[in-house]
Scaffold this motif. Structure first.
Motif, PDB file in Angstrom:
ATOM      1  N   ASN A   1       0.826  -1.203   0.000  1.00 14.49           N
ATOM      2  CA  ASN A   1       0.000   0.000   0.000  1.00 14.49           C
ATOM      3  C   ASN A   1       0.863   1.257   0.000  1.00 14.49           C
ATOM      4  OD1 ASN A   1      -2.359  -1.518   0.112  1.00 14.49           O
ATOM      5  ND2 ASN A   1      -2.462  -1.464   2.351  1.00 14.49           N
ATOM      6  N   PHE A   2       0.666   2.071  -1.022  1.00 12.55           N
ATOM      7  CA  PHE A   2       1.295   3.385  -1.062  1.00 12.55           C
ATOM      8  C   PHE A   2       0.371   4.381  -0.358  1.00 12.55           C
ATOM      9  CE2 PHE A   2       2.879   1.215  -4.887  1.00 12.55           C
ATOM     10  CZ  PHE A   2       4.251   1.376  -4.717  1.00 12.55           C
ATOM     11  N   GLY A   3       0.960   5.430   0.200  1.00  6.78           N
ATOM     12  CA  GLY A   3       0.145   6.436   0.878  1.00  6.78           C
ATOM     13  C   GLY A   3       0.575   7.846   0.541  1.00  6.78           C
ATOM     14  N   CYS A   4      -0.406   8.737   0.443  1.00  7.12           N
ATOM     15  CA  CYS A   4      -0.141  10.163   0.310  1.00  7.12           C
ATOM     16  C   CYS A   4      -0.887  10.866   1.441  1.00  7.12           C
ATOM     17  CB  CYS A   4      -0.608  10.692  -1.043  1.00  7.12           C
ATOM     18  SG  CYS A   4      -0.613  12.503  -1.124  1.00  7.12           S
ATOM     19  N   PHE A   5      -0.153  11.617   2.257  1.00  4.66           N
ATOM     20  CA  PHE A   5      -0.745  12.285   3.421  1.00  4.66           C
ATOM     21  C   PHE A   5      -0.755  13.809   3.257  1.00  4.66           C
ATOM     22  CE2 PHE A   5       0.376   8.099   4.678  1.00  4.66           C
ATOM     23  CZ  PHE A   5      -0.478   7.741   5.708  1.00  4.66           C
ATOM     24  N   GLN A   6      -0.538  14.262   2.016  1.00  3.74           N
ATOM     25  CA  GLN A   6      -0.402  15.696   1.760  1.00  3.74           C
ATOM     26  C   GLN A   6      -1.749  16.356   1.468  1.00  3.74           C
ATOM     27  OE1 GLN A   6       2.339  17.074   2.250  1.00  3.74           O
ATOM     28  NE2 GLN A   6       4.021  15.675   1.779  1.00  3.74           N
TER      29      GLN A   6
ATOM     30  N   ASN B   1      -1.903  -0.786  -3.887  1.00 13.00           N
ATOM     31  CA  ASN B   1      -3.021   0.150  -3.744  1.00 13.00           C
ATOM     32  C   ASN B   1      -2.467   1.510  -3.338  1.00 13.00           C
ATOM     33  OD1 ASN B   1      -5.083  -2.085  -3.900  1.00 13.00           O
ATOM     34  ND2 ASN B   1      -4.083  -2.671  -1.976  1.00 13.00           N
ATOM     35  N   ILE B   2      -3.322   2.502  -3.378  1.00 11.83           N
ATOM     36  CA  ILE B   2      -2.894   3.821  -2.923  1.00 11.83           C
ATOM     37  C   ILE B   2      -3.960   4.425  -2.002  1.00 11.83           C
ATOM     38  CG2 ILE B   2      -3.807   5.027  -4.976  1.00 11.83           C
ATOM     39  CD1 ILE B   2      -1.296   6.908  -4.655  1.00 11.83           C
ATOM     40  N   TYR B   3      -3.490   4.992  -0.883  1.00  9.06           N
ATOM     41  CA  TYR B   3      -4.362   5.644   0.099  1.00  9.06           C
ATOM     42  C   TYR B   3      -4.066   7.138   0.103  1.00  9.06           C
ATOM     43  CZ  TYR B   3      -5.839   1.227   2.265  1.00  9.06           C
ATOM     44  OH  TYR B   3      -6.400  -0.015   2.496  1.00  9.06           O
ATOM     45  N   PHE B   4      -5.117   7.940   0.017  1.00  8.22           N
ATOM     46  CA  PHE B   4      -5.003   9.388   0.180  1.00  8.22           C
ATOM     47  C   PHE B   4      -5.596   9.720   1.545  1.00  8.22           C
ATOM     48  CE2 PHE B   4      -4.961   8.688  -4.360  1.00  8.22           C
ATOM     49  CZ  PHE B   4      -3.988   9.572  -4.817  1.00  8.22           C
ATOM     50  N   VAL B   5      -4.734  10.187   2.453  1.00  5.65           N
ATOM     51  CA  VAL B   5      -5.164  10.418   3.840  1.00  5.65           C
ATOM     52  C   VAL B   5      -5.005  11.898   4.172  1.00  5.65           C
ATOM     53  CG1 VAL B   5      -4.890   9.729   6.245  1.00  5.65           C
ATOM     54  CG2 VAL B   5      -4.338   8.102   4.417  1.00  5.65           C
TER      55      VAL B   5
ATOM     56  N   SER C   1      -7.635   0.855 -11.723  1.00  2.91           N
ATOM     57  CA  SER C   1      -8.932   0.486 -11.171  1.00  2.91           C
ATOM     58  C   SER C   1      -9.172   1.231  -9.853  1.00  2.91           C
ATOM     59  CB  SER C   1      -8.979  -1.026 -10.920  1.00  2.91           C
ATOM     60  OG  SER C   1     -10.109  -1.349 -10.152  1.00  2.91           O
ATOM     61  N   LEU C   2     -10.357   1.807  -9.749  1.00  2.00           N
ATOM     62  CA  LEU C   2     -10.667   2.573  -8.536  1.00  2.00           C
ATOM     63  C   LEU C   2     -10.843   1.680  -7.314  1.00  2.00           C
ATOM     64  CD1 LEU C   2     -13.017   5.392  -9.879  1.00  2.00           C
ATOM     65  CD2 LEU C   2     -10.525   5.339  -9.682  1.00  2.00           C
ATOM     66  N   SER C   3     -10.877   0.355  -7.519  1.00  2.00           N
ATOM     67  CA  SER C   3     -10.921  -0.572  -6.379  1.00  2.00           C
ATOM     68  C   SER C   3      -9.575  -0.579  -5.645  1.00  2.00           C
ATOM     69  CB  SER C   3     -11.258  -1.990  -6.850  1.00  2.00           C
ATOM     70  OG  SER C   3     -10.236  -2.485  -7.707  1.00  2.00           O
ATOM     71  N   ARG C   4      -8.565   0.043  -6.261  1.00  2.00           N
ATOM     72  CA  ARG C   4      -7.229   0.118  -5.658  1.00  2.00           C
ATOM     73  C   ARG C   4      -6.970   1.483  -5.019  1.00  2.00           C
ATOM     74  NH1 ARG C   4      -3.246  -1.284 -10.419  1.00  2.00           N
ATOM     75  NH2 ARG C   4      -1.716  -1.343  -8.724  1.00  2.00           N
ATOM     76  N   VAL C   5      -7.969   2.357  -5.046  1.00  2.00           N
ATOM     77  CA  VAL C   5      -7.796   3.741  -4.580  1.00  2.00           C
ATOM     78  C   VAL C   5      -8.700   3.982  -3.374  1.00  2.00           C
ATOM     79  CG1 VAL C   5      -7.882   6.170  -5.242  1.00  2.00           C
ATOM     80  CG2 VAL C   5      -7.335   4.429  -6.970  1.00  2.00           C
ATOM     81  N   PHE C   6      -8.116   4.488  -2.284  1.00  2.00           N
ATOM     82  CA  PHE C   6      -8.866   4.690  -1.043  1.00  2.00           C
ATOM     83  C   PHE C   6      -8.643   6.112  -0.513  1.00  2.00           C
ATOM     84  CE2 PHE C   6      -7.759   0.241  -1.472  1.00  2.00           C
ATOM     85  CZ  PHE C   6      -8.964  -0.401  -1.223  1.00  2.00           C
ATOM     86  N   PHE C   7      -9.684   6.670   0.085  1.00  2.00           N
ATOM     87  CA  PHE C   7      -9.607   8.005   0.674  1.00  2.00           C
ATOM     88  C   PHE C   7     -10.008   7.919   2.146  1.00  2.00           C
ATOM     89  CE2 PHE C   7     -10.236   8.703  -3.824  1.00  2.00           C
ATOM     90  CZ  PHE C   7      -9.365   9.750  -4.113  1.00  2.00           C
ATOM     91  N   ILE C   8      -9.224   8.576   2.986  1.00  2.00           N
ATOM     92  CA  ILE C   8      -9.518   8.615   4.420  1.00  2.00           C
ATOM     93  C   ILE C   8      -9.458  10.067   4.883  1.00  2.00           C
ATOM     94  CG2 ILE C   8      -8.736   7.921   6.728  1.00  2.00           C
ATOM     95  CD1 ILE C   8      -7.599   5.391   5.466  1.00  2.00           C
ATOM     96  N   SER C   9     -10.482  10.483   5.617  1.00  2.00           N
ATOM     97  CA  SER C   9     -10.513  11.838   6.196  1.00  2.00           C
ATOM     98  C   SER C   9     -10.458  11.711   7.712  1.00  2.00           C
ATOM     99  CB  SER C   9     -11.788  12.574   5.767  1.00  2.00           C
ATOM    100  OG  SER C   9     -11.808  12.778   4.376  1.00  2.00           O
ATOM    101  N   PRO C  10      -9.252  11.707   8.277  1.00  2.00           N
ATOM    102  CA  PRO C  10      -9.125  11.524   9.736  1.00  2.00           C
ATOM    103  C   PRO C  10      -9.783  12.671  10.503  1.00  2.00           C
ATOM    104  CG  PRO C  10      -6.993  11.370   8.620  1.00  2.00           C
ATOM    105  CD  PRO C  10      -7.951  11.928   7.639  1.00  2.00           C
TER     106      PRO C  10
ATOM    107  N   TYR D   1      -5.308  10.154  12.368  1.00  2.00           N
ATOM    108  CA  TYR D   1      -4.417  10.497  11.248  1.00  2.00           C
ATOM    109  C   TYR D   1      -3.091   9.748  11.354  1.00  2.00           C
ATOM    110  CZ  TYR D   1      -0.732  13.232   8.991  1.00  2.00           C
ATOM    111  OH  TYR D   1       0.375  13.609   8.271  1.00  2.00           O
ATOM    112  N   LEU D   2      -2.441   9.812  12.520  1.00  2.00           N
ATOM    113  CA  LEU D   2      -1.137   9.178  12.667  1.00  2.00           C
ATOM    114  C   LEU D   2      -1.237   7.659  12.615  1.00  2.00           C
ATOM    115  CD1 LEU D   2       0.322  11.566  15.379  1.00  2.00           C
ATOM    116  CD2 LEU D   2       1.205  11.271  13.062  1.00  2.00           C
ATOM    117  N   ASN D   3      -2.293   7.101  13.189  1.00  2.00           N
ATOM    118  CA  ASN D   3      -2.465   5.646  13.113  1.00  2.00           C
ATOM    119  C   ASN D   3      -2.742   5.168  11.694  1.00  2.00           C
ATOM    120  OD1 ASN D   3      -1.997   4.577  15.737  1.00  2.00           O
ATOM    121  ND2 ASN D   3      -3.944   5.429  16.446  1.00  2.00           N
ATOM    122  N   SER D   4      -3.169   6.101  10.817  1.00  2.00           N
ATOM    123  CA  SER D   4      -3.420   5.735   9.414  1.00  2.00           C
ATOM    124  C   SER D   4      -2.137   5.353   8.685  1.00  2.00           C
ATOM    125  CB  SER D   4      -4.099   6.897   8.676  1.00  2.00           C
ATOM    126  OG  SER D   4      -5.366   7.181   9.233  1.00  2.00           O
TER     127      SER D   4
END
Length: 602
Positions: free
Chosen positions: A420-425, A449-453, A475-484, A490-493
């Motif tokens: 899982n890749f993540g972007c927290f920006q 997958n990629i997470y936008f947090v 595929s958007l099944s690999r893309v996730f968005f989280i709004s802490p 946020y940090l536990n994400s």
């Protein structure tokens, strides 16, 4: 005599001198009471904010059987001003019942629905108003604002351009046009309207700050520098520059910080663990420009002379700083929305420095130094700064370890087979070039997958990101968005991801510190823009040179190469081992380097 007073009242109403108009109308009432005089007096009372008197007049007119749509309209306006929206709504509807062509009643109903956050109903009322009077500018503006807030930029733009074609270049029209261009990242057009806005209303100079930020996100050095110079040239010097004649013998050095970020904010997180050490050797003064208090500001207050300055204008604050005989004044805001650069322009302190909160030059000659390090600000980048770059030993700042202490953080590994890749920006830092690079990594790593947090990513930003990724066959099944909802979540994400993807050309700073603390490696790229090379400095200080890409192709190759669970587990163990003695969180060591610097430059 009546005609004279009546004529004078009308003239004063036209001049918006409502006190004089009231006097004339009251004299008219004594001479010859009439519906027209009472009606005008009721309107004057509204403009004088004497709403109860206005309401009494209109109610009495209705009791006397003067049924008129304008009476209901103005009675509704008086109720609306008092925030009695249900009563106001009733009066506007009665006005429309008497006169279905009363466009002002539709307009005011629209405003009530805006206040009640019923945007769709507000739109309908503004449209009805415009159907009756198609060029009524206030309705065009208010409808355009709704569209702007709903990110329907084309509709908002068309309405605002209609206003300009009708000869209305008011501040609200210019500002909203500039917002559309800022949000769509057309910064050149935004600049045109913002400069028109500032020319019209010089007090709105701060409206140019988002444009400076926009240029930094794209790495546009020349454009950013030009905006800084424009901004600095418009700051008002209310006083002549101060003269410095302090006797420095036998006194403790006085260090001053100015701003509103000494709280739960990156600046607060950087400074917190420094202060116990620094306060042993020097006198620390914090000039806080906000009345906000939290646990971080309360901690900082214990180790400093905390001076509440949120009620002081810039001139008085500069005078206060001068009277306190501060030796070195630190700016931690730079070209951000809450900056106090006007203070530094006044030069109340002989030596002024920029540190931590803004990682680029302010291009203000009154700021003498900017604090960097050998990796974040190598000598080759000196051309980007008007300030003299002072390079501390390891890293330009440290993140206070104590900030994490009270949070219930769990450092767990992602045990799924997928990487899982993540972007927290923040979304402003995510441009199309970045999304293109990340798409290529995802295409070449099928089990990823990629997470936008980030809680700043709303529906509009989410659509831009997903549309781009979908277009690039992700595929958007690999893309996730989280709004802490809070910092703990946020940090536990970070536990959800294996690799933190840094943005470019504007690197992350705070997020990369936090990622490191959570044992998640950050893939960054060399930054040849106007900003600090934060990602390089952090990874260099972690001895993770191989996580610094030379260019976009190298970034893609490294992203693919590190997409390996076995390799990632080794890296995470290395970070975990380093964490307890890592220079990124060694505030005591950094405090000593910071102290050495200020003693040298004072």
């Amino acid at each position: 005599m009546f005609e004279e007073h009546y004529s004078l009242a009308k003239k004063n109403i036209e001049k918006e001198d409502y006190e004089q108009a009231k006097e004339s109308l009251l004299k008219c009432l004594n001479l010859k009471p009439s519906f027209e005089i009472l009606h005008l007096l009721g309107v004057v009372y509204i403009n004088l904010k004497e709403y109860e008197k206005s309401i009494d007049i209109f109610k009495n007119l209705l009791k006397k059987k003067f049924f008129n749509d304008s009476i209901h309209l103005n009675l509704g306006i008086a109720f609306k001003k008092k925030k009695e929206y249900l009563k106001a709504k009733e009066q506007f509807e009665l006005s429309i019942k008497l006169n279905p062509s009363n466009y002002l009643s539709f307009f005011n109903l629209g405003n009530i629905f805006v206040e009640s956050k019923r945007k769709e109903e507000a739109k309908k009322k503004f449209k009805r108003c415009l159907k009756i009077k198609k060029n009524y500018v206030p309705a065009l503006v208010n409808l355009s604002v709704i569209y702007l807030n709903q990110k329907e930029f084309k509709k908002s733009y068309n309405l605002l351009i209609r206003c300009i074609e009708l000869g209305d270049e008011s501040s609200v029209v210019l500002e909203n046009l500039s917002k559309i261009y800022l949000l769509t990242k057309n910064f050149k057009q935004a600049e045109i309207y913002i400069k028109k806005l500032i020319k019209k209303s010089p007090k709105l100079l701060s409206k140019i700050i988002p444009l400076a930020l926009g240029y930094t996100y794209l790495g546009k050095s020349k454009e950013y520098k030009d905006i800084c110079k424009f901004y600095n040239s418009k700051l008002k010097l209310l006083k002549a520059p101060y003269s410095f004649s302090f006797n420095k013998s036998n006194k403790i050095l006085k260090l001053g910080f100015v701003g509103q970020d000494f709280r739960n904010h990156p600046v607060g997180f950087f400074i917190k663990d420094m202060l116990p050490e620094l306060s042993k050797k020097i006198d620390i003064n914090v000039f806080s420009t906000t009345d906000h208090q939290d646990e971080t500001s309360e901690f900082i207050e214990k180790y400093s002379n905390w001076i509440r300055c949120h009620k002081l204008n810039d001139d008085f604050l500069a005078e206060l700083i001068y009277q306190k005989k501060i030796d070195i004044l630190v700016d931690t805001s730079g070209m951000t929305r809450t900056n106090k650069l006007n203070i530094f322009k006044l030069k109340p302190v002989k030596t002024q420095i920029s540190w931590a909160g803004w990682l680029a030059s302010t291009h203000m000659k009154e700021i003498d130094y900017i604090v960097g390090d050998h990796f974040a600000t190598p000598s080759i980048d000196d051309k980007n700064f008007s300030e003299k770059v002072y390079r501390v030993g390891d890293i330009w700042c440290t993140y206070s370890r104590s900030v994490f202490d009270d949070l219930r953080l769990k450092k767990n590994q992602n045990n799924n087979e997928d990487v899982n890749f993540g972007c927290f920006q923040r979304p402003e830092k995510i441009n199309q070039k970045i999304l293109e690079v990340w798409s290529k990594i995802l295409l070449r790593t099928k089990r990823s997958n990629i997470y936008f947090v980030n809680n700043s990513i709303g529906p509009y930003e989410k659509k831009i990101i997903t549309d781009f990724l979908k277009k690039n066959k992700i595929s958007l099944s690999r893309v996730f968005f989280i709004s802490p909802q809070n910092r703990e979540i946020y940090l536990n994400s970070f536990n959800l991801v294996d690799i933190n993807l840094d943005t470019f050309p504007y690197n992350g700073g705070t997020t990369s510190f936090e990622s490191t603390f959570m044992n998640i490696p950050t893939l960054t790229m060399k930054n040849n823009s106007l900003m600090f090379r934060c990602g390089e400095s952090i990874n260099k200080n972690l001895n993770m040179d191989n996580w610094i890409a030379n260019d976009e192709e190298d970034y893609i190759d490294k992203g693919v190469f590190f997409c390996n669970k076995k390799e990632l587990n080794v890296v995470k163990k290395k970070l975990k081992h380093q964490n307890s003695k890592c220079v990124l969180f060694d505030s005591k060591k950094f405090s000593n380097e910071f102290l050495e610097m200020i003693l040298k430059i004072a």
